[in-house]
Write a protein that holds these residues in place. Structure first.
Motif, PDB file in Angstrom:
ATOM      1  N   VAL A  34      35.017 -20.542   1.541  1.00 39.72           N
ATOM      2  CA  VAL A  34      33.980 -20.896   2.580  1.00 39.72           C
ATOM      3  C   VAL A  34      34.426 -21.076   4.185  1.00 39.72           C
ATOM      4  O   VAL A  34      32.882 -20.476   4.489  1.00 39.72           O
ATOM      5  CB  VAL A  34      33.342 -22.355   2.039  1.00 39.72           C
ATOM      6  N   VAL A  35      35.373 -21.326   4.570  1.00 43.36           N
ATOM      7  CA  VAL A  35      35.527 -21.588   6.570  1.00 43.36           C
ATOM      8  C   VAL A  35      35.192 -19.696   6.610  1.00 43.36           C
ATOM      9  O   VAL A  35      34.497 -19.703   7.225  1.00 43.36           O
ATOM     10  CB  VAL A  35      36.798 -22.031   6.462  1.00 43.36           C
ATOM     11  N   ASN A  36      35.912 -19.306   5.867  1.00 41.39           N
ATOM     12  CA  ASN A  36      36.025 -17.657   6.175  1.00 41.39           C
ATOM     13  C   ASN A  36      34.856 -17.019   5.990  1.00 41.39           C
ATOM     14  O   ASN A  36      34.079 -16.264   6.950  1.00 41.39           O
ATOM     15  CB  ASN A  36      36.739 -17.066   5.604  1.00 41.39           C
ATOM     16  N   LEU A  37      34.159 -17.073   5.086  1.00 38.88           N
ATOM     17  CA  LEU A  37      32.526 -16.891   4.990  1.00 38.88           C
ATOM     18  C   LEU A  37      31.604 -17.192   5.893  1.00 38.88           C
ATOM     19  O   LEU A  37      30.277 -16.668   6.600  1.00 38.88           O
ATOM     20  CB  LEU A  37      31.894 -17.228   3.369  1.00 38.88           C
ATOM     21  N   PHE A  42      28.543 -18.630  11.954  1.00 41.69           N
ATOM     22  CA  PHE A  42      28.025 -20.250  12.710  1.00 41.69           C
ATOM     23  C   PHE A  42      29.884 -19.729  13.684  1.00 41.69           C
ATOM     24  O   PHE A  42      30.494 -19.652  12.804  1.00 41.69           O
ATOM     25  CB  PHE A  42      28.112 -21.483  11.940  1.00 41.69           C
ATOM     26  N   GLU A  43      29.670 -20.910  14.955  1.00 39.90           N
ATOM     27  CA  GLU A  43      31.125 -21.510  15.302  1.00 39.90           C
ATOM     28  C   GLU A  43      31.109 -22.590  14.019  1.00 39.90           C
ATOM     29  O   GLU A  43      30.973 -23.289  14.949  1.00 39.90           O
ATOM     30  CB  GLU A  43      30.818 -21.164  16.512  1.00 39.90           C
ATOM     31  N   ILE A  44      31.935 -22.152  13.729  1.00 36.26           N
ATOM     32  CA  ILE A  44      32.899 -23.289  12.718  1.00 36.26           C
ATOM     33  C   ILE A  44      34.714 -22.974  12.706  1.00 36.26           C
ATOM     34  O   ILE A  44      35.243 -21.767  12.708  1.00 36.26           O
ATOM     35  CB  ILE A  44      32.073 -23.032  11.876  1.00 36.26           C
ATOM     36  N   THR A  45      35.375 -23.833  12.285  1.00 36.02           N
ATOM     37  CA  THR A  45      36.671 -23.931  12.031  1.00 36.02           C
ATOM     38  C   THR A  45      36.836 -24.808  10.556  1.00 36.02           C
ATOM     39  O   THR A  45      36.305 -25.791  10.491  1.00 36.02           O
ATOM     40  CB  THR A  45      37.497 -25.435  13.363  1.00 36.02           C
ATOM     41  N   ASP A  48      35.299 -27.883  10.466  1.00 31.38           N
ATOM     42  CA  ASP A  48      34.436 -28.704  10.645  1.00 31.38           C
ATOM     43  C   ASP A  48      34.045 -29.141   8.838  1.00 31.38           C
ATOM     44  O   ASP A  48      32.863 -28.940   8.839  1.00 31.38           O
ATOM     45  CB  ASP A  48      33.191 -27.525  11.662  1.00 31.38           C
ATOM     46  N   VAL A  49      34.625 -28.767   8.369  1.00 26.37           N
ATOM     47  CA  VAL A  49      34.212 -28.096   6.570  1.00 26.37           C
ATOM     48  C   VAL A  49      34.904 -29.006   5.580  1.00 26.37           C
ATOM     49  O   VAL A  49      36.351 -29.429   5.476  1.00 26.37           O
ATOM     50  CB  VAL A  49      34.581 -26.590   6.196  1.00 26.37           C
ATOM     51  N   GLU A  50      34.304 -30.201   4.853  1.00 28.05           N
ATOM     52  CA  GLU A  50      35.095 -30.876   3.145  1.00 28.05           C
ATOM     53  C   GLU A  50      34.043 -30.316   2.601  1.00 28.05           C
ATOM     54  O   GLU A  50      33.527 -29.349   1.836  1.00 28.05           O
ATOM     55  CB  GLU A  50      33.869 -32.197   3.897  1.00 28.05           C
ATOM     56  N   ASN A  66      30.068 -29.355   2.445  1.00 31.91           N
ATOM     57  CA  ASN A  66      29.870 -30.356   3.664  1.00 31.91           C
ATOM     58  C   ASN A  66      30.050 -29.269   4.940  1.00 31.91           C
ATOM     59  O   ASN A  66      31.510 -29.341   5.500  1.00 31.91           O
ATOM     60  CB  ASN A  66      29.887 -31.524   3.684  1.00 31.91           C
ATOM     61  N   ALA A  67      29.567 -28.174   6.156  1.00 34.01           N
ATOM     62  CA  ALA A  67      29.623 -28.312   6.779  1.00 34.01           C
ATOM     63  C   ALA A  67      28.749 -28.439   7.873  1.00 34.01           C
ATOM     64  O   ALA A  67      27.880 -28.592   8.138  1.00 34.01           O
ATOM     65  CB  ALA A  67      30.213 -26.361   6.850  1.00 34.01           C
ATOM     66  N   VAL A  68      29.624 -28.722   8.980  1.00 34.28           N
ATOM     67  CA  VAL A  68      28.845 -28.801  10.555  1.00 34.28           C
ATOM     68  C   VAL A  68      28.710 -27.494  11.187  1.00 34.28           C
ATOM     69  O   VAL A  68      29.540 -27.479  11.748  1.00 34.28           O
ATOM     70  CB  VAL A  68      29.127 -30.473  10.860  1.00 34.28           C
TER      71      VAL A  68
END
Length: 80
Positions: A34-37, A42-45, A48-50, A66-68
């Motif tokens: 999910v983070v890779n996608l 988005f700028e995300i690490t 930032d994802v649960e 959940n991602a922020v």
């Protein structure tokens, strides 16, 4: 007939309990995917994802993600 309904309910409960043994490895892999996608948009690490996997009373999996992010990446290749 009443016994059959009781047995069906018991079987559903047993299946739900078996599935409730949350597979941590699957959650880690799911979160990484999910983070890779989301990094494409988005700028995300990973912080930032649960992610979580729950089992409802029917024995079905309930995936919660959940991602922020504060920033959306702008790409010229997006079309309307």
């Amino acid at each position: 007939m009443r016994e059959i309904v009781g047995l069906e309910n018991r079987l559903k409960n047993m299946i739900a309990l078996d599935k409730n043994e949350e597979p941590e490895k699957i959650i880690k892999v799911l979160k990484a995917e999910v983070v890779n996608l989301l990094k494409n948009y988005f700028e995300i690490t990973s912080e930032d994802v649960e992610t979580s996997i729950l089992v409802n009373s029917d024995g079905k999996y309930d995936l919660q993600i959940n991602a922020v992010s504060n920033t959306i990446k702008i790409a010229n290749t997006f079309s309307n």
